[in-house]
Design a protein around this motif. Structure first.
Motif, PDB file in Angstrom:
ATOM      1  N   ASP A 124       0.742  -1.129  -0.014  1.00  0.00           N
ATOM      2  CA  ASP A 124       0.041  -0.032  -0.030  1.00  0.00           C
ATOM      3  C   ASP A 124       0.925   1.346   0.176  1.00  0.00           C
ATOM      4  OD1 ASP A 124      -2.466  -1.133  -0.087  1.00  0.00           O
ATOM      5  OD2 ASP A 124      -2.534  -1.392   2.062  1.00  0.00           O
ATOM      6  N   GLU A 125       2.034   1.270   0.699  1.00  0.00           N
ATOM      7  CA  GLU A 125       2.946   2.589   0.781  1.00  0.00           C
ATOM      8  C   GLU A 125       3.554   2.386  -0.559  1.00  0.00           C
ATOM      9  OE1 GLU A 125       3.356   4.826   3.014  1.00  0.00           O
ATOM     10  OE2 GLU A 125       1.555   3.791   3.912  1.00  0.00           O
ATOM     11  N   ILE A 126       3.898   1.311  -1.195  1.00  0.00           N
ATOM     12  CA  ILE A 126       4.754   1.410  -2.495  1.00  0.00           C
ATOM     13  C   ILE A 126       3.875   1.944  -3.541  1.00  0.00           C
ATOM     14  CG2 ILE A 126       5.851  -0.085  -4.418  1.00  0.00           C
ATOM     15  CD1 ILE A 126       6.401  -2.019  -2.299  1.00  0.00           C
ATOM     16  N   GLU A 127       2.416   1.521  -3.578  1.00  0.00           N
ATOM     17  CA  GLU A 127       1.377   1.990  -4.393  1.00  0.00           C
ATOM     18  C   GLU A 127       1.123   3.744  -4.482  1.00  0.00           C
ATOM     19  OE1 GLU A 127      -0.793   0.236  -6.961  1.00  0.00           O
ATOM     20  OE2 GLU A 127       1.180  -0.487  -6.818  1.00  0.00           O
ATOM     21  N   LYS A 128       1.830   4.345  -3.358  1.00  0.00           N
ATOM     22  CA  LYS A 128       1.595   5.630  -3.234  1.00  0.00           C
ATOM     23  C   LYS A 128       2.849   6.313  -4.009  1.00  0.00           C
ATOM     24  CE  LYS A 128      -0.602   5.586   1.543  1.00  0.00           C
ATOM     25  NZ  LYS A 128      -0.129   5.873   2.827  1.00  0.00           N
ATOM     26  N   THR A 129       3.946   5.697  -4.318  1.00  0.00           N
ATOM     27  CA  THR A 129       4.879   6.237  -5.143  1.00  0.00           C
ATOM     28  C   THR A 129       4.445   6.386  -6.401  1.00  0.00           C
ATOM     29  OG1 THR A 129       6.143   4.827  -3.795  1.00  0.00           O
ATOM     30  CG2 THR A 129       7.409   5.675  -5.782  1.00  0.00           C
ATOM     31  N   PRO A 130       5.011   7.391  -7.370  1.00  0.00           N
ATOM     32  CA  PRO A 130       4.440   7.448  -8.875  1.00  0.00           C
ATOM     33  C   PRO A 130       4.974   6.221  -9.322  1.00  0.00           C
ATOM     34  CG  PRO A 130       5.634   9.594  -7.792  1.00  0.00           C
ATOM     35  CD  PRO A 130       5.869   8.549  -6.644  1.00  0.00           C
ATOM     36  N   LYS A 131       4.150   5.729 -10.231  1.00  0.00           N
ATOM     37  CA  LYS A 131       4.411   4.667 -11.084  1.00  0.00           C
ATOM     38  C   LYS A 131       5.548   4.378 -11.728  1.00  0.00           C
ATOM     39  CE  LYS A 131       2.806   0.635 -12.564  1.00  0.00           C
ATOM     40  NZ  LYS A 131       1.580   0.372 -13.709  1.00  0.00           N
ATOM     41  N   ARG A 132       5.931   5.695 -12.277  1.00  0.00           N
ATOM     42  CA  ARG A 132       7.114   5.854 -12.999  1.00  0.00           C
ATOM     43  C   ARG A 132       8.197   5.376 -12.258  1.00  0.00           C
ATOM     44  NH1 ARG A 132       8.206  11.174 -16.248  1.00  0.00           N
ATOM     45  NH2 ARG A 132       6.269  10.442 -17.228  1.00  0.00           N
ATOM     46  N   GLU A 133       8.318   6.037 -10.910  1.00  0.00           N
ATOM     47  CA  GLU A 133       9.565   5.532 -10.006  1.00  0.00           C
ATOM     48  C   GLU A 133       9.498   4.262  -9.474  1.00  0.00           C
ATOM     49  OE1 GLU A 133      12.774   6.079  -7.344  1.00  0.00           O
ATOM     50  OE2 GLU A 133      12.123   7.037  -9.204  1.00  0.00           O
ATOM     51  N   SER A 134       8.134   3.651  -9.242  1.00  0.00           N
ATOM     52  CA  SER A 134       8.318   2.121  -9.275  1.00  0.00           C
ATOM     53  C   SER A 134       8.797   1.299 -10.095  1.00  0.00           C
ATOM     54  CB  SER A 134       6.760   1.697  -8.430  1.00  0.00           C
ATOM     55  OG  SER A 134       6.576   2.419  -7.286  1.00  0.00           O
ATOM     56  N   VAL A 135       8.463   1.715 -11.287  1.00  0.00           N
ATOM     57  CA  VAL A 135       8.991   0.894 -12.741  1.00  0.00           C
ATOM     58  C   VAL A 135      10.482   0.921 -12.866  1.00  0.00           C
ATOM     59  CG1 VAL A 135       8.895   0.820 -15.167  1.00  0.00           C
ATOM     60  CG2 VAL A 135       6.881   0.972 -13.811  1.00  0.00           C
ATOM     61  N   ARG A 136      10.869   2.256 -12.456  1.00  0.00           N
ATOM     62  CA  ARG A 136      12.152   2.614 -12.415  1.00  0.00           C
ATOM     63  C   ARG A 136      13.108   1.466 -11.468  1.00  0.00           C
ATOM     64  NH1 ARG A 136      16.268   4.650 -10.117  1.00  0.00           N
ATOM     65  NH2 ARG A 136      15.080   5.053  -8.262  1.00  0.00           N
ATOM     66  N   ARG A 137      12.590   1.422 -10.374  1.00  0.00           N
ATOM     67  CA  ARG A 137      13.143   0.750  -9.520  1.00  0.00           C
ATOM     68  C   ARG A 137      13.208  -0.804  -9.593  1.00  0.00           C
ATOM     69  NH1 ARG A 137      11.010   3.320  -3.563  1.00  0.00           N
ATOM     70  NH2 ARG A 137      12.210   5.249  -3.592  1.00  0.00           N
ATOM     71  N   ASP A 138      12.120  -1.225 -10.044  1.00  0.00           N
ATOM     72  CA  ASP A 138      11.759  -2.511 -10.558  1.00  0.00           C
ATOM     73  C   ASP A 138      12.735  -3.020 -11.547  1.00  0.00           C
ATOM     74  OD1 ASP A 138      10.207  -5.206 -10.580  1.00  0.00           O
ATOM     75  OD2 ASP A 138      10.234  -4.689 -12.718  1.00  0.00           O
ATOM     76  N   GLU A 139      12.896  -2.146 -12.574  1.00  0.00           N
ATOM     77  CA  GLU A 139      14.091  -2.312 -13.673  1.00  0.00           C
ATOM     78  C   GLU A 139      15.485  -2.391 -13.136  1.00  0.00           C
ATOM     79  OE1 GLU A 139      13.119   0.720 -16.462  1.00  0.00           O
ATOM     80  OE2 GLU A 139      11.289  -0.386 -17.434  1.00  0.00           O
ATOM     81  N   ALA A 140      15.551  -1.530 -12.323  1.00  0.00           N
ATOM     82  CA  ALA A 140      17.084  -1.316 -11.752  1.00  0.00           C
ATOM     83  C   ALA A 140      17.351  -2.809 -10.936  1.00  0.00           C
ATOM     84  CB  ALA A 140      17.219  -0.415 -10.709  1.00  0.00           C
ATOM     85  N   TYR A 141      16.509  -3.149 -10.030  1.00  0.00           N
ATOM     86  CA  TYR A 141      16.577  -4.323  -9.417  1.00  0.00           C
ATOM     87  C   TYR A 141      16.613  -5.614 -10.197  1.00  0.00           C
ATOM     88  CZ  TYR A 141      15.755  -8.706  -6.482  1.00  0.00           C
ATOM     89  OH  TYR A 141      15.915  -9.892  -6.281  1.00  0.00           O
ATOM     90  N   GLY A 142      15.902  -5.792 -11.508  1.00  0.00           N
ATOM     91  CA  GLY A 142      16.037  -6.854 -12.128  1.00  0.00           C
ATOM     92  C   GLY A 142      17.489  -6.890 -13.004  1.00  0.00           C
ATOM     93  N   LYS A 143      18.196  -5.825 -13.123  1.00  0.00           N
ATOM     94  CA  LYS A 143      19.397  -5.767 -13.798  1.00  0.00           C
ATOM     95  C   LYS A 143      20.472  -6.400 -12.865  1.00  0.00           C
ATOM     96  CE  LYS A 143      18.623  -1.769 -16.781  1.00  0.00           C
ATOM     97  NZ  LYS A 143      19.068  -0.366 -16.856  1.00  0.00           N
ATOM     98  N   THR A 144      20.440  -6.155 -11.470  1.00  0.00           N
ATOM     99  CA  THR A 144      21.355  -6.316 -10.492  1.00  0.00           C
ATOM    100  C   THR A 144      21.225  -7.803  -9.382  1.00  0.00           C
ATOM    101  OG1 THR A 144      21.103  -4.818  -9.002  1.00  0.00           O
ATOM    102  CG2 THR A 144      22.448  -4.420 -10.824  1.00  0.00           C
ATOM    103  N   HIS A 145      19.691  -7.650  -9.176  1.00  0.00           N
ATOM    104  CA  HIS A 145      19.424  -8.569  -8.062  1.00  0.00           C
ATOM    105  C   HIS A 145      19.865  -8.309  -6.821  1.00  0.00           C
ATOM    106  CE1 HIS A 145      16.665 -11.829  -9.945  1.00  0.00           C
ATOM    107  NE2 HIS A 145      16.518 -10.759 -10.642  1.00  0.00           N
ATOM    108  N   GLY A 146      20.543  -6.866  -6.683  1.00  0.00           N
ATOM    109  CA  GLY A 146      21.215  -6.523  -5.434  1.00  0.00           C
ATOM    110  C   GLY A 146      22.685  -6.818  -5.337  1.00  0.00           C
ATOM    111  N   PHE A 147      23.073  -7.535  -6.278  1.00  0.00           N
ATOM    112  CA  PHE A 147      24.626  -7.910  -6.275  1.00  0.00           C
ATOM    113  C   PHE A 147      25.477  -6.868  -7.023  1.00  0.00           C
ATOM    114  CE2 PHE A 147      22.263 -11.985  -5.644  1.00  0.00           C
ATOM    115  CZ  PHE A 147      22.958 -12.685  -4.707  1.00  0.00           C
TER     116      PHE A 147
END
Length: 742
Positions: free
Chosen positions: A719-742
């Motif tokens: 519910d908190e994530i959904e308050k973030t602008p969609k564009r920003e959440s998509v950006r974060r998801d794409e960034a995670y997809g590239k590295t998985h935190g490594f």
């Protein structure tokens, strides 16, 4: 269940349509390309018929079906047609009466209603007893529809969630619907995550789904056993398929089972029936509403998706909000409390009792239900978050021990040890399963990453992970597969390759951590094998070591994690399609309706002040349930971004909250540690009974998706994530997809 018919009576009453000798439909409802109407029978009365794109596909000449239980305990069924049909407010109201030789008259009224745009209709049934006969002791009612064209069960794929998928090729002996030669398959609906059954003709693609809507499947403590029970307190139905002439989806109320039942254990000894009926008495009535949905799909996965989604949306499982931050803290504090020295070795123990939290088994298993290394990685993370040097030290010692001692001389990890007084440790002669080893080494890799991010370098941990990765690349078969199980010399003990997808996510992350291309290539090669053997075959089996080659929920979730990891690695949308299919399959094991726990049963472990939304069946062959889908919210939430499917977001939110109901998050259960929860339980009889034991996997399943949501989107609360602008959440998801935190 079926015996020779009694003679039946069709009585005409009220204003109705005159009987005609013609066979054309009389009246009708339309929904999308489907129509439902009644038609006159040559001998009088009316049947019901469903058409699709103008072609008759299903019908029932005798929709009024009542089973009568006599004083001898035997049940005979009488069936007949409707006597009166009227139009009312756009609905069809159909009535009929059937009687017994003992003088009981049953009045049946069915109201059909069209659901716009879904190829679906509802039937609201009312069965009332006009005049009870003294010799009639119990009764049931039934509704079914039969294919209009000649067909056999061999031509049909069937879907009953958690019980039957396609031809049920991957179920153990004695499983419900495990024998295609049975003449009837009836399952209590409390065995089903949603009360539905669907058939699909492989030749034409035509589907028919029947579901019980608005169900509140109550029963009473002690409702168990194979003997017939006659009691009005049972308000659950049964769904299944008649297979005597043409395979016909059916609903029976109350919910008897045949020709097999898990009551008294899986039916490995052959056919068995568990009869349930209501008493024949004034004031006892049947009232239920059914969904009837028809359509045509290009394949079985599409039929599953459509049927499940329709019934899910009609049930609208609620999200029962909990304090997520408290649940996170409770879980971490529980891991910290149990991760202690046992006989001189700091260990994540295998089990503790509930509700007192006392450690009952100090052995340790690296993955699967023991989850020692993933637990250590989580505790290490929490230690850094809270500046708890003692927690950091204990978590570090756990990973150190495994990294120094786990590998066998052949380079394959040993996965389970016992500790003894004086600090001695012995390794169990427990073969190395891909699932256990991959869980464990994934935990070790995450522990290395957490420590590295906080300035602590543990090259020996990464070397441990690489050793397993190297072993995987060497043991991989030319077709990309691995055996399910190996001994400590690397000899394949169980050569089945249906769990090849299990190391894929680990290998992909090991590539991200090391940039060594051989791990990426091994993951892709295994992915291609699994694309065919798992995805195209719709064979999500063998997810757990203790259920070899059996269809199960964890097989679906392992495939989802593997295919989603490959999508992140390649951005090839074929992997996203495979991940989505695995996600739809896996959620069909989740209880999306509530199974009430009877009051007054001291042996019931599941709290009566909680609902069962979010629990999930474990595997085919029994009806045990657990909290495993607590691990799913992160994957489903990411899929909602990657596919644009809002349903995945809604399911993720529901699972994120509802799977915490088994913990003492609000203090009402008075557990010694609020993060405790029980390992497994029954929702069919004996309802609420189970295993009063905590195993580490339960807490890892709760915590892992919360940490991943936090790392990817900046919050563990959707519910908190959904308050973030969609564009920003998509950006974060794409960034995670590239590295998985490594």
């Amino acid at each position: 269940m079926h015996f020779p018919f009694l003679a039946f009576a069709i009585l005409m009453f009220g204003a109705g349509i005159p009987v005609s000798a013609a066979s054309q439909p009389v009246g009708g409802l339309k929904s999308d390309a489907a129509s439902l109407g009644v038609f006159p029978l040559a001998g009088g009365g009316y049947g019901v018929r469903v058409t699709l794109a103008g072609r008759a596909v299903f019908s029932q000449l005798s929709p009024v079906a009542i089973g009568r239980v006599g004083s001898d305990g035997a049940e005979t069924w009488s069936s007949g047609s409707y006597g009166v049909v009227t139009a009312s407010g756009g609905d069809l109201v159909c009535k009929g009466v059937t009687g017994t030789a003992a003088g009981t008259q049953f009045q049946v009224s069915d109201t059909y209603h069209a659901l716009a745009g879904q190829g679906a209709f509802t039937m609201t049934r009312r069965v009332e007893i006009a005049t009870p006969g003294a010799e009639d002791k119990g009764f049931n009612s039934r509704f079914s529809l039969s294919p209009s064209d000649p067909t056999a069960l061999a031509d049909e794929d069937v879907f009953a969630p958690g019980v039957w998928y396609k031809d049920n090729a991957h179920v153990p002996k004695g499983a419900l619907a495990g024998n295609r030669g049975d003449s009837e398959y009836l399952f209590r609906e409390d065995r089903l995550p949603l009360p539905l059954v669907m058939t699909r003709d492989r030749r034409s693609g035509v589907t028919l789904a029947v579901a019980h809507l608005d169900g509140v499947p109550t029963t009473f403590a002690g409702e168990n056993g194979l003997s017939r029970i006659i009691d009005a307190r049972m308000q659950f139905g049964a769904l299944g398929v008649q297979n005597m002439v043409r395979p016909s989806p059916e609903f029976v109320f109350p919910g008897m089972e045949s020709e097999r039942s898990y009551i008294a254990g899986p039916a490995v000894d052959g056919r068995r029936w568990a009869y349930r009926s209501h008493p024949v008495a004034v004031g006892v009535a049947h009232r239920y509403r059914l969904l009837i949905q028809v359509g045509s799909t290009p394949d079985f996965p599409a039929a599953v998706r459509r049927t499940w989604r329709t019934v899910y949306d009609l049930y609208k499982p609620p999200t029962i909000k909990v304090d997520l931050k408290k649940c996170y803290k409770d879980g971490m504090e529980l891991l910290s409390a149990v991760t202690q020295p046992y006989d001189g070795v700091v260990t994540v123990p295998f089990a503790a009792t509930v509700p007192d939290g006392k450690v009952s088994d100090t052995s340790s298993q690296m993955g699967f239900v023991g989850q020692a290394l993933p637990s250590a990685a989580l505790l290490l993370r929490y230690g850094f978050e809270t500046n708890d040097a003692d927690a950091i030290a204990r978590a570090t010692q756990v990973v150190d021990f495994w990294a120094k001692n786990s590998l066998s001389p052949a380079g394959i990890p040993r996965t389970w040890y016992d500790n003894h007084p004086g600090g001695a440790v012995t390794w169990r002669d427990y073969h190395t399963f891909l699932r256990v080893a991959s869980d464990g080494l994934d935990g070790a890799l995450r522990a290395w990453s957490v420590a590295h991010a906080h300035g602590q370098d543990h090259p020996e941990w990464l070397a441990f992970c690489r050793a397993y990765g190297d072993w995987l690349t060497q043991a991989q078969n030319p077709d990309g597969s691995w055996a399910r199980e190996y001994d400590f010399t690397s000899h394949a003990v169980n050569p089945a390759t249906d769990t090849t997808d299990q190391p894929i996510a680990f290998l992909a992350d090991l590539f991200r951590a090391t940039r060594d291309d051989k791990y990426k290539q091994a993951a892709l090669k295994a992915g291609e094998f699994s694309w065919n053997s798992v995805h195209l075959a719709y064979a999500y089996v063998g997810g757990t070591p203790d259920n070899p080659n059996v269809m199960d929920k964890e097989g679906g979730m392992q495939a989802l994690a593997a295919f989603l990891s490959l999508y992140d690695l390649t951005h090839d949308r074929k992997w996203l399609a495979a991940a989505s299919q695995a996600a739809w399959y896996s959620e069909t094991w989740v209880y999306c309706w509530n199974i009430p726990i009877p009051e007054g049963d001291p042996k019931a472990l599941y709290p009566q002040n909680r609902t069962t939304y979010g629990l999930s069946l474990i595997a085919a062959g029994h009806s045990g349930a657990d909290n495993y889908m607590a691990a799913a919210p992160y994957y489903y939430y990411r899929l909602s971004f990657l596919t644009g499917e809002p349903h995945f977001r809604d399911l993720a939110r529901m699972l994120l909250h509802n799977t915490k109901q088994m913990t003492d998050w609000d203090g009402s259960l008075h557990y010694a540690q609020p993060g405790l929860l029980t390992e497994a339980l029954n929702l069919p009889p004996p309802r609420g009974h189970g295993v009063p034991v905590w195993l580490p996997w339960l807490t890892v399943a709760i915590l892992d998706p919360m940490t991943r949501l936090q790392d990817t989107f900046g919050s563990m609360d959707i519910d908190e994530i959904e308050k973030t602008p969609k564009r920003e959440s998509v950006r974060r998801d794409e960034a995670y997809g590239k590295t998985h935190g490594f």
